[in-house]
Design a protein around this motif. Structure first.
Motif, short mmCIF file in Angstrom:
data_model
loop_
_atom_site.label_atom_id
_atom_site.label_comp_id
_atom_site.label_asym_id
_atom_site.label_seq_id
_atom_site.Cartn_x
_atom_site.Cartn_y
_atom_site.Cartn_z
N MET A 147 1.00 -1.12 0.11
CA MET A 147 -0.10 0.00 0.09
C MET A 147 0.97 1.34 -0.07
O MET A 147 1.92 1.28 0.74
N ALA A 148 0.26 2.26 -0.81
CA ALA A 148 1.04 3.41 -0.85
C ALA A 148 -0.01 4.75 -0.91
O ALA A 148 -1.01 4.54 -1.42
N LEU A 149 0.82 5.86 -0.28
CA LEU A 149 0.09 7.14 -0.37
C LEU A 149 0.60 7.96 -1.41
O LEU A 149 1.96 8.19 -1.36
N LEU A 150 -0.07 8.49 -2.55
CA LEU A 150 0.42 9.43 -3.27
C LEU A 150 0.10 10.79 -3.11
O LEU A 150 -1.31 11.11 -2.67
N ILE A 151 0.85 11.81 -2.94
CA ILE A 151 0.54 13.06 -2.76
C ILE A 151 0.58 13.89 -3.96
O ILE A 151 1.54 14.14 -4.65
N ASP A 152 -0.53 14.46 -4.55
CA ASP A 152 -0.54 14.89 -5.85
C ASP A 152 -1.44 16.04 -5.77
O ASP A 152 -2.54 16.07 -6.27
N GLY A 153 -0.97 17.12 -5.13
CA GLY A 153 -1.83 18.32 -4.86
C GLY A 153 -2.41 19.01 -6.02
O GLY A 153 -3.64 19.55 -6.12
N GLY A 154 -1.52 19.30 -7.08
CA GLY A 154 -2.16 19.89 -8.43
C GLY A 154 -2.52 21.09 -8.51
O GLY A 154 -3.28 21.72 -9.03
N LEU A 155 -1.92 22.05 -7.62
CA LEU A 155 -2.08 23.12 -7.42
C LEU A 155 -0.93 23.95 -7.45
O LEU A 155 0.03 23.97 -6.63
N SER A 156 -0.75 24.84 -8.57
CA SER A 156 0.59 25.92 -8.20
C SER A 156 0.24 27.11 -7.45
O SER A 156 -0.53 27.40 -7.12
N GLY A 157 1.46 27.76 -6.89
CA GLY A 157 1.39 28.65 -6.11
C GLY A 157 0.89 28.53 -4.75
O GLY A 157 0.84 29.31 -3.96
#
Length: 311
Positions: A1-11
């Motif tokens: 199991m893994a957790l992906l951090i992929d915020g996808g927000l610039s600034g």
């Protein structure tokens, strides 16, 4: 199991910064970012600001989407998100306090006639104008959840008369709490300022239409830090032209970023801020780590969303 951090927000915070903070709460856990994606079959949880169109299809074993914030309408409505995937949101104190401060800042700006004095300074004009009297000023807070309740209590403690409104009954000491759509027009007609902090649901989309806007007290101020789709923006501009309400302060709009040719930018009775009312997460990333631990252990999640209700 893994957790992906992929915020996808610039600034804002980078994925690496968020992942670094989460790793301090999850020693030894497999926490990834798009730059360290690895085998996507191992990813069971993703933490996002916005869930992009093709993202669910790329994560075949996804079990949980963790929103890095409060509003989840675009996630629960995502057409490609399988029904079995769970959704959770954050309820941090830091942005709730900041959003309450944002409302207070723009209320006080009007309350103390700051635009008038700033304009007169440009022409070296000295005209005393009586500010409004706080105990006689009525403020409506629409939405009395985590953020709205914090806002209502802050305004109450300063000395304003506060009227709260919610879908179901609420009880906040010192706040005149009302509920149900039928009570909304009368509340709006009594308020000098209206703070909207409602989620996006089938019941609230377009809530502020021409009819409801016409129920507002002439010359009052509408402030929205909830969701952009609460307000019919064409109807709002027409209502502003008629003086009901007299001004609108919008931190959220129907399309973000707001296109440069959108008439809201140039309307003289509109103030725009670029979705900045709540910024800092404080210690809320602890809840992201805790939800990953709970998901892995098969325990109940923190702040899980009812996908059917939308919040």
């Amino acid at each position: 199991m893994a957790l992906l951090i992929d915020g996808g927000l610039s600034g804002w915070m980078t994925d690496a910064e968020i992942a670094g903070q989460v790793r301090t709460q999850l020693p030894g856990a497999d926490v990834r970012t798009p730059d360290t994606l690895g085998n996507v079959d191992e990813i069971t949880m993703v933490a996002v600001v916005t869930l992009r169109d093709g993202q669910p299809a790329k994560l075949p074993n996804l079990q949980l989407v963790q929103k890095l914030g409060a509003g989840v309408e675009t996630i629960v409505k995502h057409p490609a998100l399988p029904d079995h995937v769970r959704v959770a949101r954050l309820k941090p104190d830091a942005p709730a306090r900041e959003i309450a401060e944002w409302f207070l800042a723009y209320i006080l700006r009007a309350h103390r006639n700051m635009p008038v004095h700033e304009a007169e300074q440009a022409t070296s004009t000295w005209t005393p104008v009586e500010p409004r009297y706080t105990p006689d000023t009525v403020i409506g807070v629409l939405g009395l959840g985590h953020i709205g309740g914090r806002t209502a209590r802050m305004l109450r403690d300063i000395g304003f008369q506060v009227k709260g409104w919610s879908r179901s009954p609420k009880d906040i000491d010192g706040v005149d709490c009302r509920h149900g759509y039928d009570s909304l027009p009368d509340l709006l007609g009594a308020c000098d300022h209206v703070c909207a902090i409602l989620p996006s649901t089938p019941e609230t989309v377009g809530l502020f239409n021409a009819n409801l806007l016409s129920a507002m007290k002439p010359g009052n101020q509408l402030l929205n830090a909830g969701r952009g789709d609460l307000i019919d923006e064409t109807a709002l501009m027409q209502a502003l032209d008629a003086g009901t309400p007299g001004h609108a302060v919008l931190d959220v709009v129907s399309q973000e970023p707001l296109p440069a040719d959108n008439p809201l930018w140039s309307h003289p009775q509109v103030t725009i801020t670029p979705h900045v009312s709540g910024w800092h997460l404080g210690d809320a990333l602890k809840d992201v780590a805790e939800n990953y631990r709970r998901l892995t252990a098969g325990e109940p999640l923190l702040h899980e969303v009812d996908r059917a209700r939308g919040y």
